[in-house]
Design an enzyme around this catalytic site. Structure first.
Site, PDB file in Angstrom:
ATOM      1  N   GLU A  45     -14.705  58.397 -33.144  1.00  0.00           N
ATOM      2  CA  GLU A  45     -13.399  58.280 -32.481  1.00  0.00           C
ATOM      3  C   GLU A  45     -12.991  59.564 -31.759  1.00  0.00           C
ATOM      4  OE1 GLU A  45     -10.593  56.875 -35.402  1.00  0.00           O
ATOM      5  OE2 GLU A  45     -11.541  54.918 -35.517  1.00  0.00           O
ATOM      6  N   GLU A  80     -16.044  50.081 -38.313  1.00  0.00           N
ATOM      7  CA  GLU A  80     -14.869  50.111 -39.202  1.00  0.00           C
ATOM      8  C   GLU A  80     -13.988  48.912 -38.896  1.00  0.00           C
ATOM      9  OE1 GLU A  80     -12.383  53.639 -39.244  1.00  0.00           O
ATOM     10  OE2 GLU A  80     -14.132  54.959 -39.266  1.00  0.00           O
TER      11      GLU A  80
HETATM   12  C1  GBH Z   1      -9.865  55.292 -38.403  1.00  0.00           C
HETATM   13  O1  GBH Z   1      -8.918  55.725 -37.486  1.00  0.00           O
HETATM   14  C2  GBH Z   1     -10.588  56.490 -38.950  1.00  0.00           C
HETATM   15  O2  GBH Z   1     -11.910  56.551 -38.472  1.00  0.00           O
HETATM   16  C3  GBH Z   1     -10.569  56.570 -40.449  1.00  0.00           C
HETATM   17  O3  GBH Z   1     -10.952  57.855 -40.839  1.00  0.00           O
HETATM   18  C4  GBH Z   1      -9.213  56.175 -40.950  1.00  0.00           C
HETATM   19  O4  GBH Z   1      -9.081  56.386 -42.321  1.00  0.00           O
HETATM   20  C5  GBH Z   1      -9.012  54.718 -40.631  1.00  0.00           C
HETATM   21  O5  GBH Z   1      -9.216  54.444 -39.275  1.00  0.00           O
HETATM   22  C6  GBH Z   1      -7.650  54.188 -41.011  1.00  0.00           C
HETATM   23  O6  GBH Z   1      -6.653  54.854 -40.312  1.00  0.00           O
HETATM   24  O7  GBH Z   1       0.632  57.117 -36.255  1.00  0.00           O
HETATM   25  O8  GBH Z   1       1.130  55.713 -34.353  1.00  0.00           O
HETATM   26  O9  GBH Z   1       0.355  57.967 -34.005  1.00  0.00           O
HETATM   27  C7  GBH Z   1      -8.216  54.708 -36.838  1.00  0.00           C
HETATM   28  C8  GBH Z   1      -7.510  55.292 -35.635  1.00  0.00           C
HETATM   29  C9  GBH Z   1      -5.891  56.917 -35.158  1.00  0.00           C
HETATM   30  C10 GBH Z   1      -5.236  54.785 -35.947  1.00  0.00           C
HETATM   31  C11 GBH Z   1      -4.540  57.456 -35.484  1.00  0.00           C
HETATM   32  C12 GBH Z   1      -3.875  55.320 -36.249  1.00  0.00           C
HETATM   33  C13 GBH Z   1      -2.236  56.945 -35.643  1.00  0.00           C
HETATM   34  C14 GBH Z   1      -1.306  56.183 -34.772  1.00  0.00           C
HETATM   35  N1  GBH Z   1      -6.230  55.824 -36.031  1.00  0.00           N
HETATM   36  N2  GBH Z   1      -3.559  56.407 -35.370  1.00  0.00           N
HETATM   37  S1  GBH Z   1       0.314  56.799 -34.838  1.00  0.00           S
END
Ligand code: GBH
Length: 480
Positions: free
Chosen positions: A198, A386
């Site tokens: 990512e 994932e």
């Molecule tokens: C994945 O990220 C990761 O690869 C993993 O490590 C993680 O544990 C898993 O998913 C679950 O989160 O709070 O509105 O700003 C997923 C991508 C990026 C989604 C950060 C949530 C925050 C959005 N994530 N995002 S916000």
């Protein structure tokens, strides 16, 4: 398209031709029909995913050097409750137990990541043998249990010693050296490697939004350059792995593109959603798949566009053996008369979500992730690297965790994954996020994504209902 087969051919491979063609006898007799199985292709690879900093703990063991996430999580105010990954699930010590959980599920594959600073405590230079030995033990334990390892080289925990982090063009080079070393040492027993996880998360979220380590808020021109360095690390990593690994090693990455579902499944909206997918992911997956930045991205960023040197884009576009997609929440697009041909639909505030406020529920997103990626770029193989969700799990007095909402989430997403497989897209496997509750980055331990419950005081693992359900899916090779 090669590798795609007709419904009839697919039905043959799963031995369900009879059920597809005729009316089931039970219906003809006016009796309730048995649930219709939603089978997957033979050899479909079921598994789970985790990442190093989220589960390992043992941050000072056996010569590991500090990472940006150690520093960030120990900085007051950066994570929920000040939580850190110091101990996490202690999987560094309990890895045999965790492999046992995978075995009990019937998992065939396991995706985990390597902590760069266990291998090179200062990011580069002299390797740390005990750090490498941990991953050799883990992989040997997986293989002993018939589970194939899928190794991610970078899941956000950057050695703190690398000055400037991803702002520096030297970091991609250090990554390539690290990738070469690890692939050289581990490709005797691991056959699948992913470079980065990512890119948007360790660039935009880390250097523009400031939500992740190192928590900076830089202007667009710098962020675009950081993105470029992230992509360059991936591309140099692909080349380094190919040059230093055993023959037959498969190389890919894990990306979380924004996935656009057509508002209505009609030709015009499907076309619009596909265009949105390509253009809205231009700084990331699109650049990797096409080896160029789209005209739209370069025009939008104008003077802030990344500075590209020599063969950078060719390196970034290095051919891959597989593409990994991390799929969670949907976006929606519709056809539009403007130049781009699409418009993004805004979500109503009533849109359903899981425990994480960003995790909107849209099961069909998993189908469109696979279909758009295949239709645009014809990758050789795809994985869902994932998919899963957070839920407000609680233990009942008898100790049970009945996460019926997670089962509902997974059942619906897998139904749409099955559609993609049935239509012949080259989807080879699925990694459920996550095997265990773990350190959910800035959310600390407040958001549980596991199908095994972890008591963060005792590190005791407990099966959730979703683990029982997933085991049944794997056993039947069918959505249950
Ligand atoms: C994945 O990220 C990761 O690869 C993993 O490590 C993680 O544990 C898993 O998913 C679950 O989160 O709070 O509105 O700003 C997923 C991508 C990026 C989604 C950060 C949530 C925050 C959005 N994530 N995002 S916000």
């Amino acid at each position: 398209m090669t590798g795609r087969f007709t419904r009839r051919e697919f039905a043959k491979t799963i031995g369900a031709a009879g059920a597809v063609s005729g009316v089931p006898l039970s219906l003809a007799l006016g009796q309730p029909a048995a649930p219709k199985p939603l089978p997957f292709p033979a050899n479909f690879l079921w598994g789970c995913a985790t990442s190093a900093y989220q589960i390992e703990g043992a941050v000072a063991a056996d010569g590991r050097g500090p990472s940006n996430w150690d520093v960030f999580s120990h900085t007051p105010g950066k994570t929920h409750h000040g939580d850190t990954g110091d101990v996490a699930d202690d999987s560094y010590h309990l890895y045999k137990e965790d492999v046992r959980l995978l075995k009990d599920l019937g998992a065939k594959v396991y995706r985990f990541s390597i902590s760069w600073s266990r291998i090179f405590p200062r990011g580069r230079g002299k390797p740390n043998a005990p750090g490498l030995a941990y991953y050799q033990r883990l992989i040997d334990e997986l293989l002993k249990n018939g589970i194939e390892p899928y190794v991610t080289l970078f899941h956000w925990d950057l050695p703190q010693a690398l000055a400037g982090g991803w702002q520096s063009r030297d970091t991609p080079k250090a990554f390539a050296d690290y990738a070469a070393y690890v692939a050289g040492k581990l490709s005797d027993r691991a056959h699948h490697f992913m470079t980065t996880n990512e890119v948007v998360c360790f660039t935009d979220l880390s250097y523009q939004i400031g939500q992740f380590a190192p928590g900076l808020k830089l202007p667009a021109a710098q962020v675009n350059q950081i993105r470029h360095h992230g992509l360059l690390a991936h591309g140099l990593g692909v080349q380094a792995i190919r040059a230093h690994s055993a023959s037959g090693t498969q190389v890919g990455l894990a990306e979380n593109p924004k996935v656009y579902v057509p508002v209505i499944e009609s030709a015009e909206h499907i076309e619009a959603a596909k265009r949105a997918y390509r253009e809205e992911n231009a700084p990331f997956l699109t650049a990797v798949m096409e080896g160029k930045y789209t005209d739209g991205y370069l025009q939008r960023e104008a003077a802030n566009a990344p500075k590209v040197e020599g063969d950078d884009l060719k390196i970034i576009g290095s051919p891959l053996d597989f593409v990994g997609l991390n799929v969670y929440q949907p976006e929606y697009a519709r056809a539009d008369a403007g130049a781009s041909g699409y418009a993004v639909a805004r979500r109503p505030s009533s849109f359903p979500q899981m425990a994480s406020p960003w995790l909107f529920i849209g099961p069909e997103v998993i189908y469109w992730a696979i279909r758009h990626t295949s239709d645009l770029w014809k990758p050789r193989a795809l994985y869902i690297t994932e998919n899963g969700c957070s839920a407000e799990d609680f233990r009942q007095t008898d100790g049970r965790v009945e996460d019926t909402d997670r089962v509902m989430f997974l059942r619906n997403y897998l139904t749409h994954l099955q559609r993609a497989a049935t239509e012949g897209y080259p989807i080879r496997g699925y990694f459920l996020w996550s095997l265990l509750d773990n350190f959910e980055w800035a959310d600390g331990y407040s958001k549980r994504f596991g199908i095994h419950y972890v008591d963060f005081k005792t590190r005791k693992r407990t099966r959730k209902l979703s683990a029982d359900w997933y085991r049944e899916v794997i056993r039947r090779n069918s959505v249950a």
